[in-house]
Design an enzyme around this catalytic site. Structure first.
Site, PDB file in Angstrom:
ATOM      1  N   ASP A   1       0.505   0.999   9.557  1.00  0.00           N
ATOM      2  CA  ASP A   1       0.398  -0.007  10.927  1.00  0.00           C
ATOM      3  C   ASP A   1       1.413   0.067  11.685  1.00  0.00           C
ATOM      4  O   ASP A   1       1.276  -0.350  13.040  1.00  0.00           O
ATOM      5  CB  ASP A   1      -0.058  -1.168  10.391  1.00  0.00           C
ATOM      6  CG  ASP A   1      -1.605  -1.521   9.902  1.00  0.00           C
ATOM      7  OD1 ASP A   1      -1.989  -0.529   9.503  1.00  0.00           O
ATOM      8  OD2 ASP A   1      -1.769  -2.887   9.438  1.00  0.00           O
TER       9      ASP A   1
ATOM     10  N   THR B   1       5.183   1.311   6.561  1.00  0.00           N
ATOM     11  CA  THR B   1       3.726   0.528   6.822  1.00  0.00           C
ATOM     12  C   THR B   1       2.973   1.473   7.852  1.00  0.00           C
ATOM     13  O   THR B   1       3.396   1.857   8.775  1.00  0.00           O
ATOM     14  CB  THR B   1       3.703  -0.967   7.416  1.00  0.00           C
ATOM     15  OG1 THR B   1       2.242  -0.773   8.055  1.00  0.00           O
ATOM     16  CG2 THR B   1       4.707  -1.096   8.552  1.00  0.00           C
TER      17      THR B   1
ATOM     18  N   GLY C   1       0.604  -1.140   0.044  1.00  0.00           N
ATOM     19  CA  GLY C   1       0.075  -0.083  -0.013  1.00  0.00           C
ATOM     20  C   GLY C   1       0.933   1.208  -0.215  1.00  0.00           C
ATOM     21  O   GLY C   1       2.103   1.212   0.578  1.00  0.00           O
TER      22      GLY C   1
ATOM     23  N   ASP D   1       3.783  -2.041  12.279  1.00  0.00           N
ATOM     24  CA  ASP D   1       4.105  -3.463  12.978  1.00  0.00           C
ATOM     25  C   ASP D   1       5.293  -3.951  12.289  1.00  0.00           C
ATOM     26  O   ASP D   1       5.452  -5.260  12.788  1.00  0.00           O
ATOM     27  CB  ASP D   1       2.903  -4.339  12.951  1.00  0.00           C
ATOM     28  CG  ASP D   1       2.318  -4.454  11.551  1.00  0.00           C
ATOM     29  OD1 ASP D   1       3.065  -3.797  10.481  1.00  0.00           O
ATOM     30  OD2 ASP D   1       1.199  -5.113  11.399  1.00  0.00           O
TER      31      ASP D   1
ATOM     32  N   ARG E   1      -0.147  -4.103  -4.947  1.00  0.00           N
ATOM     33  CA  ARG E   1      -0.108  -5.254  -3.761  1.00  0.00           C
ATOM     34  C   ARG E   1      -0.035  -6.387  -4.592  1.00  0.00           C
ATOM     35  O   ARG E   1      -0.898  -7.532  -4.509  1.00  0.00           O
ATOM     36  CB  ARG E   1      -1.527  -5.013  -3.075  1.00  0.00           C
ATOM     37  CG  ARG E   1      -1.794  -3.873  -2.336  1.00  0.00           C
ATOM     38  CD  ARG E   1      -3.121  -4.143  -1.426  1.00  0.00           C
ATOM     39  NE  ARG E   1      -3.464  -2.936  -0.577  1.00  0.00           N
ATOM     40  CZ  ARG E   1      -2.960  -2.526   0.444  1.00  0.00           C
ATOM     41  NH1 ARG E   1      -1.976  -3.506   1.283  1.00  0.00           N
ATOM     42  NH2 ARG E   1      -3.173  -1.446   1.080  1.00  0.00           N
TER      43      ARG E   1
ATOM     44  N   ARG F   1      -4.230  -3.957  11.433  1.00  0.00           N
ATOM     45  CA  ARG F   1      -4.829  -5.159  11.327  1.00  0.00           C
ATOM     46  C   ARG F   1      -4.390  -6.152  12.484  1.00  0.00           C
ATOM     47  O   ARG F   1      -5.020  -6.723  13.248  1.00  0.00           O
ATOM     48  CB  ARG F   1      -4.454  -5.785   9.953  1.00  0.00           C
ATOM     49  CG  ARG F   1      -5.010  -7.209   9.558  1.00  0.00           C
ATOM     50  CD  ARG F   1      -4.629  -7.429   8.174  1.00  0.00           C
ATOM     51  NE  ARG F   1      -5.252  -8.675   7.719  1.00  0.00           N
ATOM     52  CZ  ARG F   1      -5.661  -9.244   6.554  1.00  0.00           C
ATOM     53  NH1 ARG F   1      -5.183  -8.504   5.563  1.00  0.00           N
ATOM     54  NH2 ARG F   1      -6.041 -10.375   6.598  1.00  0.00           N
TER      55      ARG F   1
ATOM     56  N   ASP G   1       5.559  -5.678   5.433  1.00  0.00           N
ATOM     57  CA  ASP G   1       5.788  -7.052   5.691  1.00  0.00           C
ATOM     58  C   ASP G   1       5.599  -7.922   4.386  1.00  0.00           C
ATOM     59  O   ASP G   1       6.529  -8.715   4.197  1.00  0.00           O
ATOM     60  CB  ASP G   1       5.033  -7.768   6.796  1.00  0.00           C
ATOM     61  CG  ASP G   1       3.554  -7.602   6.370  1.00  0.00           C
ATOM     62  OD1 ASP G   1       3.286  -6.858   5.537  1.00  0.00           O
ATOM     63  OD2 ASP G   1       2.724  -8.154   7.313  1.00  0.00           O
TER      64      ASP G   1
END
Lengths: 341, 341, 341, 341
Positions: free
Chosen positions: A127, A125, A10, A129, A72, A171, A103
Site C-alpha cells: 500500500d 507494504t 502480509g 502508506d 497477520r 485501504r 503498520d
C-alpha cells in the site's frame, strides 16, 4: 552479536532481498549470528527459530514471498503474548531485533521497544502508506502488476466498447491506484484521499463516450469511498481476517456506472496477484539497501529506528515518529492522474 | 500559446509518455498549441514540424521510442545551424520550447536559451547521469532489462560453472551496472566511479570458486576503466557516432579473467536492447509528471529550468545549475553492491 | 478480388496479427482489396466498413485486441439480420469473407456459407475448444497470463500457509486450467472434462498439509462441476451476456474447502486479464500463418474451410466438419496434471 | 527400479520441469529410485551421483537451467570414457537411463544403448532441430526472448531511422530466426535453410526505405550463410568449445548492409540471454509431459526410444530413427516470414 529477524503482516515481493542482505552483511561483514523467527511475531511467541546461514539465502533474490513465512498476528499485553515475546528473545539471547513489516508490525515493534528491546524496523507494504519513507518494500512490484493488468484490460475495453472497472489494493491511501492509473492511462482513478462524486463520474463518462472514445478504464482503490451523504456512501465490510472484502467497492462502482450510463461495464478485482511473484529490480534493490542499513545501524548501536528512503538515500528515522501515521498520495500526483484522463 | 516540443539524443522508453502529457495538459487544460519538431534539433534546423493533436498520442503510453523521432545532432554557432534554429522558432512563432533530452540536448538547450528563447528541459537518459534530478526518463526501464538479462544468464552460469561477464551501458556513471548488479545478485560490479584492480578481481574469483560456488557474474559498465598504470589501462575507442564501441571493455575484462583464472568465461553485451521496448510504469509516470510540470511551468512564465525529481516530488531547477555536470553513483549504493557480492 | 474481413465474439491477443497478415498477403502478394467490417457480424449487418490499407496495420503485431472491434452478436434468420448480412455483402461486392472467431462466429459463418457466400474461417478462442485445430488464436497468451498469476499466488500461498483457489476461463473444456495448472505446479486442477469429487479433494488436501507442505494451489475452470448427486452440484448461472458469471464456481469451491478443512482459503478470479494484452510470439505466429493461409486459400478458390494447425503445419478443414463440436483436453494431459500434483 | 538421469549439452529453460516430472512420477507413482548424475555424461564417467528426492525438486518449475548441472562433454570409445560410463552404471545398479539433451547427447545415448544399456531420451535444444519431434525443450523460451528483444529494438530502429541487425542462435536450422522474425515483424530473416543473396537484400532495403518506411529489422541466424560464390561466402569460425563464434555472421551482414546502402546500421547479438531464465509455460508443460512419459515408458519396458511431441500428443520414437538427423524449418513457415516482411 545475536540479531533476531522476522517478517510480519502480509507477504510481498522484496522481503527475501532484505533477508538476504541482513544475512550477508551480518555474517559476512561483521560475523554476527542471524536468528530468524518463523511466521512473524507468532514465531517469536512460540520460540520457532531458524538460524540463518548462507545456504538459506541462495537464489532467493528473484523469489517473491518470504522464506521465513509470515502471519497477520501481533503480540499484545493482554493475552500473555507480549510476555512470551520477551521470554523468547531472552532465551535466545537476542541482542537486537530486525522487524520487517507494515503498520501493524511496526506498531508491535514500537511496543516491544518500550520493554527495552533494541529494534530496527524495515518498512514493507504494497500500500506504500508507511509514514517517513518515500518507498516501502513491495509497493513497486504491486504497481507493476496492476499496470500490466490495466494494459491487458485496455485492449478488451477498446475492442468491446466497454467501461472496465479495475479494483486494486489500497485501504487508507491510493498509491497503487494513482500510480497504476497514470501508468496504465486510466480515465478515472478513485483513491481514499478524495471521496468520489458519482454524478461527476457519470457526467464525465457520458461526455467522453460521446465526444472522444467509446471505452473507459476506471481504477478503484479498495478503500475508496463516496462523498458523505451520497447514495453511494456505505459501511466498509471487513473479512474474517480484518481485511477489506475484495471486490466490495468495485462491484458497487461498476453497478452504479452501468445503471447510470447504460454502458456495458465489467469489473476485474486484481486481488492477491498484486502481492506475489518476482520482485522488480527496484524492490530487490530497496530490500537490499534496507537490509544492509539495518545491520549497519545495529552494529553502530543505533536502534529504535526505521530504515527509510528519502531523496534516493537510505536514512534512519526514529520509530516513534512513524508509528500510527499514514502517508497519503500528494496533491501533485493526484492532479497528474486527473490531468491525463 | 504556441509551444514547441522536441526529443533529442538517443531514444529511450518513456519519451512518449512525456509527449502525451505535454499534449494533454497543453491542449486540454490550457488550450495551447503544441508544435512538435521531428528528429530532435535536426527538425528545428530543417523546419520539419508536426502539430500535435489528441489522435497522435492515442495508445502511445506503453510504446517505447519517440513518436517525434530523434537524432544525435546538436546545433552550434559555427555552421549556421544555431541561426537556423532561431529562424525556425521565429517562423513558427514558438513562444516557448520544451526539450526532452540528455546532456547533449540540455547543453544545446542552454545555448539556445542564451539567445532569448524560453526553454523548459525534461531530462532523459538511460545512463541516469543528468545532474540535479534523482531520476531521468529511460533509466528505470534500462535497469529492468539489464536485471532480467542477468537473471537469465545466472541460470546458465550456474548450470555450466562459468564466469559470465555482462556489459551494460553507462559511459560516465555506473547507474545501470550498480543497480542491475545489486538486483541481479552479481558478484562483481565495475563502474566508472571506481577504477578496478584486476589483481583483486582475480583473487576474489579464485577464492569464491574454491570456497563457495563455482560460478560468478561480473557486470561491467561500458565506461569502466582499470586503475591507472595497470596492464588493463586502455584508451576508450569511440565509434563513428561518438559512442563507446559496444563490447570493447567487456571483451578485455572477459579475456583477462579467463587468462588469469582458467575459468570458462563468456561475455554478453546487452547493447541496444537496453534502450527499447515497453516502458516500465515508473518511466511512464515520470514522463507523465515531467510533461505536466513542463507545461505548467511555461504557462506560469517560469522558464530556463529543467523538471527534476527530488524526494519523490517534481521540482524545477535552473538549467544553468545542471548543464555540463555529471551525477555519479553515491558511495552508499556502491557499498551495497560490494557488500552483497 | 474484394475480400471481406471480420473479427467476432470475445476479443483476444493475436487477432491483429491475423488481420495484418490478411492485409499484407492480400494487398502485397495478390493485389486484392481487403474490406474490414467493424465490430464483427454487427458491422456486416449495419454496413459499417473500413477498407484496410498498409497504414492501418503498422505496429499492430504486439498489440492485443482487434483493430476492427468485435461484438458478441451473431446474425440469424428470424430477425432479418441474416438478410442484412447478405445485402451488405452484395452491396460491397464482397467475393469472399474471412471470419475470425470462436464457435459462435464459426456457426454463423457456416450458416452464411449455406446462402452461397464463400467463407474462410480462422479459429480464435482463449478456451482452445474449437474442434479440428491443435491451437486457436488467443489460447496461448491466456495460458501464459494464468501461469504468471499462479506463479505470483504461489509465493503468497507458501508464505501464509494457505489454500489459494484460482478460477480461470474454460466453459466447455479445461484447456487453460490444465495447462496453467501443470505449468504453475498446481496441486489440484478442476476441469469440465472430469466432474470433481469434493470428498477426494478434501482428503488429498488434508493428507498433503499433514505430510508434505502447508499450502496448496487449486485451479478451477469456470465450467468445472461436481459429480452428479453430490452436495456441490449446482446450476450454472449465466450473466446477461450469456457468459458464465465470473467467480461463481470458484467461490463455491473455496468456501467448501475452507469449511471442510479449516485451512485459510482464498479465491482469486483472473477474469478479463486473461484475454488482453501483448500476444505471445506463439499467438502472433499462429495469427500470421492463419492469415496468410486464408488469403492463399481464397485466391486458389478453396472456400468454406477453416484454417487449422495440425502437427505444427497449417491445413484447411471443411467448415462442416468443425462447427458445433467441442475439442476436449485429452486423457494424457489430464493425467500429467494429476501426476505432478 | 533404479533409474539414472542426466542433462547434457547446453543448458536451457525447461530442464528442471523434466527432472521434476521424472522424480515425481518415478517416486510417487511407481516407487522407483531416481539417481541423478551431475554435469551430464561427465558425471557418469566420474561417478558423481546425486540421488533425487522430493525436496530437491521443490520450487524448481519456474527456474531455468538444470539443478543437475551440465557439460558439453560426450563419452567415446577411444579414451576410456565409454568404459567408465558402463562401469559407473553397473556400480550404481542403474536399470535404465534417462538422457535429456540435444544431438550430441542423443548420439552418445544411442552409442551407450548399443552396449546394452536401456535408454529413454528426452529432446532439448533451443535450436529446435532435433529430428522426430515437433518441439524440443528450451526452444519456446528462446523464441520468446528473441521476440522480446526484437520488440525492444524495433522502437529504436523506428525512432532513429536505422537498420538493426539482430543475430540469434540456430546453427544448422533457423527455427529461432524464422519464428522470432515473424513474431517480431522483421523485414528480413536469414536462416541456414536458404543461402542469402546480398544483392537482393540491398535492393529490398533501398526500395523499402524509399517507398514505405525509413527503418528495417534484419534477423540473422548464427548459421546463416551467403549463396556460394558470392563475396559474402566465408568459412564459419568455431570457438574453443566448438561453438560458432557469437557475432561473426552478424557483423559481416551489418557491415555489408551499411557499406552498400549507406543506412545507419547497428548489430545486436543476443547471445547467452537466449538460453536462460524463467521457462515459458510451454517449456514447463513440455518438460513435464516428457518426464512423465519417459518414466512410464521405462516402467512398461519400452526403451531405446525418444519422447516426442507430434500433433500435440506425446509419442515415443526409436532412437535409431532420430540420431544424426536435422529437422529443418518447413517451406510454409519460411514463406510466411518472407510474405509478411
Amino acid at each position: 552479536m545475536r540479531i533476531g529477524l522476522l517478517t510480519g503482516g502480509g507477504d510481498c515481493p522484496g522481503l527475501n532481498a532484505a533477508i538476504r542482505a541482513v544475512v550477508k552483511q551480518g555474517l559476512g561483514e561483521y560475523g554476527h549470528s542471524i536468528i530468524g523467527f518463523r511466521n512473524g511475531w507468532k514465531g517469536v511467541v512460540d520460540g520457532d527459530v531458524m538460524p540463518l546461514e548462507r545456504q538459506h539465502i541462495r537464489n532467493v533474490l528473484p523469489v517473491g514471498g518470504t522464506l521465513l513465512g509470515t502471519a497477520r498476528f501481533h503480540p499484545n499485553a493482554n493475552d500473555g503474548s507480549m510476555d512470551a515475546v520477551l521470554a523468547t528473545l531472552e532465551a535466545e539471547r537476542i541482542e537486537a531485533l530486525i522487524c520487517i513489516g507494515g503498520d501493524g508490525t511496526l506498531h508491535a515493534a514500537s511496543k516491544v521497544a518500550e520493554s527495552g528491546v533494541k529494534i530496527v524496523a524495515i518498512p514493507k507494504t504494497i500500500d506504500n502508506d508507511v509514514f517517513g519513507t518515500d518507498l516501502s518494500i513491495g509497493f513497486h512490484t504491486a504497481v507493476n502488476i496492476a499496470t500490466e493488468a490495466i494494459d491487458r484490460i485496455h485492449t478488451t475495453a477498446e475492442s468491446h466498447n466497454r467501461v472496465m472497472v479495475v479494483e486494486v489494493m489500497g485501504r487508507h491511501a491510493g498509491w497503487i491506484a494513482v500510480n497504476a492509473g497514470i501508468a496504465g492511462g486510466a480515465e478515472i482513478v478513485l483513491a481514499p484521499e478524495e471521496p468520489f462524486d458519482m454524478d461527476k463520474i457519470t457526467k464525465f463518462l457520458k461526455h467522453r463516450h460521446r465526444a472522444h472514445a467509446n471505452f473507459s478504464i476506471v481504477v478503484v482503490a479498495e478503500g475508496a469511498h463516496a462523498i458523505p451523504g451520497s447514495s453511494m456512501e456505505y459501511e466498509v465490510q471487513l473479512g474474517k481476517y480484518g481485511e477489506i472484502v475484495a471486490g466490495a467497492i468495485g462491484e458497487r462502482v461498476a453497478a452504479e456506472i452501468a445503471a447510470r450510463t447504460g454502458f456495458d461495464t465489467r469489473l476485474t478485482v486484481l486481488g492477491h496477484t498484486q502481492r506475489g511473484g518476482i520482485p522488480t529490480p527496484t524492490d530487490r534493490i530497496l530490500g537490499s539497501r534496507f537490509g544492509v542499513a539495518a545491520v549497519d545501524a545495529i552494529t553502530r548501536g543505533e536502534t529504535n529506528v526505521m530504515t527509510a528512503l528519502r531523496d534516493d538515500s537510505v536514512v534512519l528515522v526514529p520509530l516513534s515518529e512513524v508509528a500510527g501515521k499514514v502517508k497519503h498520495v500528494p496533491r501533485e500526483l493526484l492532479n497528474v492522474a486527473h490531468a491525463l484522463s
